[in-house]
Structure formats: structure tokens, C-alpha cells
Scaffold this motif. Structure first.
Motif, PDB file in Angstrom:
ATOM      1  N   LEU A  43      39.421  24.952  38.478  1.00  0.00           N
ATOM      2  CA  LEU A  43      39.773  26.312  38.078  1.00  0.00           C
ATOM      3  C   LEU A  43      40.720  26.325  36.882  1.00  0.00           C
ATOM      4  N   ALA A  44      41.617  25.342  36.823  1.00  0.00           N
ATOM      5  CA  ALA A  44      42.541  25.283  35.682  1.00  0.00           C
ATOM      6  C   ALA A  44      41.775  25.046  34.386  1.00  0.00           C
ATOM      7  N   GLU A  45      40.758  24.182  34.429  1.00  0.00           N
ATOM      8  CA  GLU A  45      39.963  23.923  33.227  1.00  0.00           C
ATOM      9  C   GLU A  45      39.194  25.171  32.794  1.00  0.00           C
ATOM     10  N   LEU A  46      38.680  25.916  33.764  1.00  0.00           N
ATOM     11  CA  LEU A  46      37.923  27.113  33.421  1.00  0.00           C
ATOM     12  C   LEU A  46      38.790  28.172  32.752  1.00  0.00           C
ATOM     13  N   GLY A  47      40.092  28.104  32.947  1.00  0.00           N
ATOM     14  CA  GLY A  47      40.979  29.145  32.444  1.00  0.00           C
ATOM     15  C   GLY A  47      41.332  29.033  30.987  1.00  0.00           C
ATOM     16  N   THR A  48      41.012  27.911  30.314  1.00  0.00           N
ATOM     17  CA  THR A  48      41.378  27.749  28.900  1.00  0.00           C
ATOM     18  C   THR A  48      40.190  27.204  28.119  1.00  0.00           C
ATOM     19  N   ASP A  49      40.183  27.478  26.809  1.00  0.00           N
ATOM     20  CA  ASP A  49      39.114  26.940  25.963  1.00  0.00           C
ATOM     21  C   ASP A  49      39.126  25.420  25.966  1.00  0.00           C
ATOM     22  N   GLU A  50      40.329  24.827  25.869  1.00  0.00           N
ATOM     23  CA  GLU A  50      40.420  23.365  25.839  1.00  0.00           C
ATOM     24  C   GLU A  50      39.932  22.765  27.166  1.00  0.00           C
ATOM     25  N   SER A 179      26.778  27.281  52.980  1.00  0.00           N
ATOM     26  CA  SER A 179      28.105  26.935  52.479  1.00  0.00           C
ATOM     27  C   SER A 179      28.623  28.118  51.665  1.00  0.00           C
ATOM     28  N   ARG A 180      29.860  28.428  51.841  1.00  0.00           N
ATOM     29  CA  ARG A 180      30.400  29.651  51.247  1.00  0.00           C
ATOM     30  C   ARG A 180      30.593  29.503  49.744  1.00  0.00           C
ATOM     31  N   LEU A 181      30.309  30.572  49.009  1.00  0.00           N
ATOM     32  CA  LEU A 181      30.642  30.676  47.592  1.00  0.00           C
ATOM     33  C   LEU A 181      31.883  31.550  47.438  1.00  0.00           C
ATOM     34  N   PHE A 182      32.775  31.142  46.541  1.00  0.00           N
ATOM     35  CA  PHE A 182      34.016  31.861  46.309  1.00  0.00           C
ATOM     36  C   PHE A 182      34.012  32.443  44.896  1.00  0.00           C
ATOM     37  N   VAL A 183      34.598  33.623  44.766  1.00  0.00           N
ATOM     38  CA  VAL A 183      34.771  34.222  43.445  1.00  0.00           C
ATOM     39  C   VAL A 183      36.008  33.611  42.790  1.00  0.00           C
ATOM     40  N   ALA A 184      35.857  33.180  41.551  1.00  0.00           N
ATOM     41  CA  ALA A 184      36.992  32.589  40.842  1.00  0.00           C
ATOM     42  C   ALA A 184      38.121  33.608  40.719  1.00  0.00           C
ATOM     43  N   PRO A 185      39.383  33.142  40.623  1.00  0.00           N
ATOM     44  CA  PRO A 185      40.522  34.066  40.506  1.00  0.00           C
ATOM     45  C   PRO A 185      40.364  35.011  39.319  1.00  0.00           C
ATOM     46  N   PRO A 186      40.990  36.187  39.383  1.00  0.00           N
ATOM     47  CA  PRO A 186      40.833  37.198  38.316  1.00  0.00           C
ATOM     48  C   PRO A 186      41.167  36.677  36.924  1.00  0.00           C
ATOM     49  N   HIS A 187      42.209  35.857  36.798  1.00  0.00           N
ATOM     50  CA  HIS A 187      42.578  35.402  35.457  1.00  0.00           C
ATOM     51  C   HIS A 187      41.520  34.469  34.872  1.00  0.00           C
ATOM     52  N   VAL A 188      40.824  33.720  35.742  1.00  0.00           N
ATOM     53  CA  VAL A 188      39.754  32.843  35.256  1.00  0.00           C
ATOM     54  C   VAL A 188      38.559  33.678  34.818  1.00  0.00           C
ATOM     55  N   CYS A 189      38.180  34.662  35.640  1.00  0.00           N
ATOM     56  CA  CYS A 189      37.064  35.540  35.277  1.00  0.00           C
ATOM     57  C   CYS A 189      37.366  36.307  33.985  1.00  0.00           C
ATOM     58  N   ALA A 190      38.622  36.719  33.831  1.00  0.00           N
ATOM     59  CA  ALA A 190      38.996  37.452  32.621  1.00  0.00           C
ATOM     60  C   ALA A 190      38.946  36.553  31.392  1.00  0.00           C
ATOM     61  N   ALA A 191      39.430  35.299  31.542  1.00  0.00           N
ATOM     62  CA  ALA A 191      39.448  34.374  30.404  1.00  0.00           C
ATOM     63  C   ALA A 191      38.037  34.007  29.954  1.00  0.00           C
TER      64      ALA A 191
END
Length: 520
Positions: A43-50, A179-191
Motif C-alpha cells: 500500500l505504501a508503494e501504491l501511494g507515491t509515483d516512485e 477470499s476477501r477483497l479489500f478496498v485500498a485506503p482513501p489516500h491510496v485511491c486518491a493518489a
């Protein structure tokens, strides 16, 4: 009604900039992670371009052909994620509002190469039924939960639906493993400007088919007949030349080797006949538990063996033979019969039938039930779904995504992507040996302690070991685990070298290189 259609597709980013890209692939993206805290890192990687640049390198199904895609298990310290995005199928393809997602999940389905059908891992009334064929599009797209499914034959009214199902037969209400699917946190979806859903792909499972659902294991008739050869055959005879009428103990190999009445070739033939007889007895004990099965014992006793002027029931005689040749009881001897009878086809059939029943308990005890991922060469696929809330208050609409790229699961014994786990062995010298104090203790029964105390290693090798006596006291023996590990390493290295002459495996399974000083 739902305000607009919803679709699922794989998630893609540009490897150079890390920015979201229009996806040309509807399949879910399969991502492999080897991080310790892999969800947080993902999730941390998904939150930034790098971070998304790095994330692209973990995607497994980009450009790989179906036969080459192989997913590793948690035992390899690898974890597999399925990632999709949910969007609205209208011009501009805006992302789906996460608040509209009532629930989401993914299923793993297996290809059956024989039928060409896909199969789902199913339960029925809480019991695992295993892989069940999904025969048509209706079955493939049915809701995994039976209670959420539409009527099999919709008539427009619940009462009519029930009447039609009673008349035509309702489908079996299997529940598919999810198996359950989870929605990524709002800040990740926004980024990312995407509504991202992710979940673990199960590639290992302890689930097994319920005993009620799995057919009882059994041997085929030809397998049983082969196991009883040559001693129970109406076409193959048994020769006791060189051993007939002679008496043996549990040291029968030495006794044949020292039998002065036989020439060299005859002695070798006699040794082979005795070993064949001992192997047959082991099958009767281990496979059939023959001497504890009344039906098997009765079938054996239909034959008799000749000992001089006396004839004895075969089953009773084989019990005594097993004491010597299988259990190795030093206080027993066994005299071989004068000849071996040839049973009739009816006697053989009766013994085969009794053996089929007697072997069932052995098979049920020793053979594990079928597991979810037991077939090494099986091919699987992942399919994601979401249930989207409707504006009219009706039950959520089920939306299925496209199946993933087919994949196989790497067996546990294959190497993973990470280096092997390092176990440090202690440097033991005469000077520091006293520093390795016991850090584990074994409670040893008195007779076992006495057995080890009274005998040397060569006594066991020469079969001269004396049985341990129970003196009424148990013992506590402490050992040092690092030193035990060192001993195990030494013994393992010796045996690997000894067996190398058969397998030629040493250059591949034992690789020793100097440890760089800077790496210490």
C-alpha cells in the motif's frame, strides 16, 4: 436500479513515471511480495509515483505466457496478491465510489484437463466437498453464497420459483470458497485516482475433502492380486527348494549364508526365496492387518500346509511365521513347510475379497484426504467480484471480473526467490566445549535409558544389543541444540556423499562457498 454499469479490470501504471495508465488488460493483476510486512509495503508503494515504479516490477502476469506462470507459496516466503480496479462503464470511466461496494472477494478455480471445465472449491452444509465442476455460464457467474443466488428457474414470484424448483429439481446449494477483497485506503485511491481492491490469492490450504464426501480409498482387484503373488495364485506355483522343512530364527539371513548343505548358487536362491517370503508376510501385516481380520484369517485357513505327516491351517502357520520374519522375535523359531499349495481360483477370489475389506482400514488410516492444492501440475485462475449497492434498495448487484492468467503453484520443495535461511553452526573446540550447556531436555523412559546404557553402537549393528530393563525410574537428559544441529549436519553430509553414487546430486543440493569477511 444501479445508476450505471460497473466493471472490474486489472490495474496498470507506467514503469517510467509511476502514473496510472489506461488498462488494456481486463484480467486482475497478480503481484508477488516478499516483504515481511507485505501489505503495508504494498500500500505504501501504491501511494507515491516512485513507489508505483517499484510496484510494477512485482507484477507477475505482465507479458508471461500461461505455461510459464508459476506462483510461489508462503513456505517460500512469497505472498501473492490479486489487484483490480472498479470503475463506472460510462464516458470518462470514473472510479466507483467505494461507499457503493457492499462486499467483494475472489475465487480460485481449477482447470480440469479431462473435461475441459472449470471447477470451484465447494462446501455443502458446512462440509468441504472439494472441486466441483462448473458446467455452464450460469454456474460460472453464480454468487458464491447460495443464499444470495437468484432462482434457478425465475418465474417472477418467489412462490412460483419454489414450485418450479420442486418440479424440475433445484441445483445443489454449494458454497464456493472465497477470499476477501479489500478496498485500498482513501489516500491510496486518491493518489492513484482509482478505486483499488486487493486480496490474498490462496496458494496453500489445510482444507481437505470431508470424509463423507470423499469415496473410501480402496485397492483395485488387480492390485490386490499382484500383492498376493506368487503365494496365492491359481496359475503361478511357489518353489521351496533349499528351504523346505528347515527351521529359521529372526537371523535367517545369516543362517542361510552358513547353511553347509547348499552350494553357492543354491544358497543364493534359498536366500532370495526366504526374503520373498518375508516380504509377502510384511504385506499381510502392513497392508491387510491379516491376522487381526477374522475374514482374512478365515480365507487364509481355507488352505493347509504339510509338515511331515501333519497338516495345519495356513493362517495359523503364517501368524507364527510373522513373529519370526516380520516382528523379529528372538525367542521364536519357524519351520518352513514341506511344500506350498496351489489354491483354486475360488480360494484366490475369496482371499481377494477379504483383502479388499481388510485393507480399507489401513488405507483410511494412512492415506490423507484430498486437499485443495494437492495436484502438482494443476492449473488455476483467479476471478474477482464485487457486490454493488443499488439505488432502489434491492439486493446488491453482483459484478464479476475477467479470470486471471492461468497459473501453477510451485511445490513446497522448490527454491523460492529469496536466498536460503541461514543457520549458524557453533565452532566447537576442546577448550570451549564446556560453554555449550544443555538448553533442551528430554524425558527418557527407564527402559530406553537402560537400553542405551547397556549397549554400544556396534552391538546394534551386530544385532547383539540387549533389551533395556525398566528400573522404575525415568530420566531427564539435557542437550545443547546448536551442538545437536552440528552433529546432524555432519551426519547429513556423510550420507549425502554416500548416496551421491546413486543420484549424482551433490553438486546441486550442497553448495559451499567461502563467507566474505565483510559480510560477517
Amino acid at each position: 436500479m444501479v445508476a450505471h454499469p460497473t466493471l472490474l479490470r486489472g490495474l496498470t501504471f507506467d514503469g517510467g513515471s509511476g502514473r496510472p495508465m489506461p488498462s488494456t488488460e481486463n484480467r486482475p493483476v497478480l503481484v508477488e511480495r516478499t516483504d515481511d510486512d507485505f501489505i503495508s509495503a504494498f500500500l505504501a508503494e501504491l501511494g507515491t509515483d516512485e513507489g508505483r515504479k517499484q510496484w510494477v516490477s512485482t507484477v507477475r502476469n505482465a507479458g508471461e505466457g500461461a505455461p510459464s506462470l508459476k506462483l510461489y507459496q508462503p513456505v517460500h516466503r512469497s505472498f501473492q496478491l490479486a489487484v483490480v480496479e472498479a470503475f463506472c462503464d460510462i464516458p470518462g470511466e470514473p472510479r466507483l465510489d467505494p461507499a457503493r461496494i457492499e462486499s467483494a472477494g475472489l475465487v480460485v478455480r481449477r482447470f480440469n484437463p479431462t473435461s475441459g471445465q472449470r471447477e470451484g472449491w465447494m462446501k455443502l452444509n458446512g462440509e468441504v466437498r472439494g472441486w466441483v465442476p462448473l458446467a455452464d455460464a450460469r454456474a460460472l457467474d453464480a454468487d458464491p453464497e447460495p443464499a444470495r443466488r437468484k432462482a434457478a428457474y425465475p418465474a417472477g414470484n418467489p412462490t412460483l420459483d419454489a414450485l418450479v424448483e420442486d418440479a424440475l429439481g433445484a441445483p445443489v446449494p454449494y458454497e464456493e470458497g472465497v477470499s476477501r477483497l479489500f478496498v485500498a485506503p482513501p489516500h491510496v485511491c486518491a493518489a492513484t485516482r482509482r478505486t483499488i481492491l486487493y486480496g490474498m490469492v490462496p496458494v496453500a490450504s489445510a482444507e481437505q475433502v470431508s470424509g463423507k464426501a470423499a469415496p473410501p480409498p480402496r485397492y483395485e482387484e488387480d492390485e490386490l492380486r499382484d500383492m498376493l503373488l506368487p503365494y496365492f495364485s491359481d496359475t503361478v506355483g511357489v518353489s521351496l527348494t533349499g528351504i523346505a522343512g528347515k527351521t529359521y530364527t529372526h537371523r535367517y539371513s545369516d543362517e542361510v549364508a552358513s547353511d553347509g548343505s547348499l552350494s553357492g548358487a543354491a544358497r543364493e536362491d534359498a536366500a532370495q526365496r526366504l526374503e520373498q517370503f518375508a516380504t509377502f508376510l510384511r504385506k499381510l501385516v502392513s497392508v491387510f492387518n491379516a491376522f487381526e481380520s477374522p475374514a482374512m484369517k478365515a480365507a487364509l485357513n481355507r488352505q493347509t500346509l504339510q509338515f511331515g505327516a501333519t497338516r495345519r491351517p495356513l493362517g495359523d502357520v503364517l501368524v507364527e511365521a510373522a513373529d519370526v520374519f516380520v516382528l523379529g522375535r528372538p525367542d521364536r523359531t519357524f519351520r518352513m513347510p514341506d511344500a506350498w499349495p496351489r489354491p483354486s481360483s475360488g480360494d484366490v477370489s475369496a482371499l481377494v475379497r477379504a483383502g479388499a475389506e481388510a485393507s480399507k482400514s489401513r488405507l483410511a488410516t494412512l492415506l490423507p484426504r484430498r486437499g485443495r492444492f494437492d495436484t502438482p501440475e494443476a492449473r488455476y485462475e483467479v476471478r474477482a467480484f464485487v457486490r454493488v449497492r443499488r439505488d432502489d434498495g434491492c439486493p446488491p448487484a453482483l459484478v464479476w471480473g475477467t479470470p486471471s492468467q492461468p497459473f501453477r503453484i510451485a511445490p513446497w520443495y522448490e527454491n523460492g526467490r529469496l536466498p536460503p535461511i541461514q543457520v549458524s553452526l557453533p565452532a566447537v573446540t576442546r577448550e570451549n566445549a564446556r560453554n555449550f550447556l544443555p538448553n533442551v531436555a528430554f524425558q527418557v523412559p527407564g527402559n530406553i535409558f537402560d537400553l542405551l546404557s547397556r549397549n554400544k553402537a556396534k552391538d546394534f549393528l551386530e544385532e547383539k544389543a540387549k533389551e533395556g530393563r525398566s528400573l522404575g525410574l525415568d530420566w531427564i537428559c539435557g542437550f545443547n541444540i546448536p551442538v545437536i544441529t552440528l552433529c546432524a549436519f555432519i551426519v547429513l553430509s556423510i550420507f549425502l556423499a554416500l548416496l551421491n553414487i546413486l543420484f549424482w546430486w551433490l553438486p546441486f543440493i550442497k553448495i559451499c562457498i567461502p563467507l566474505p569477511r565483510r559480510g560477517r
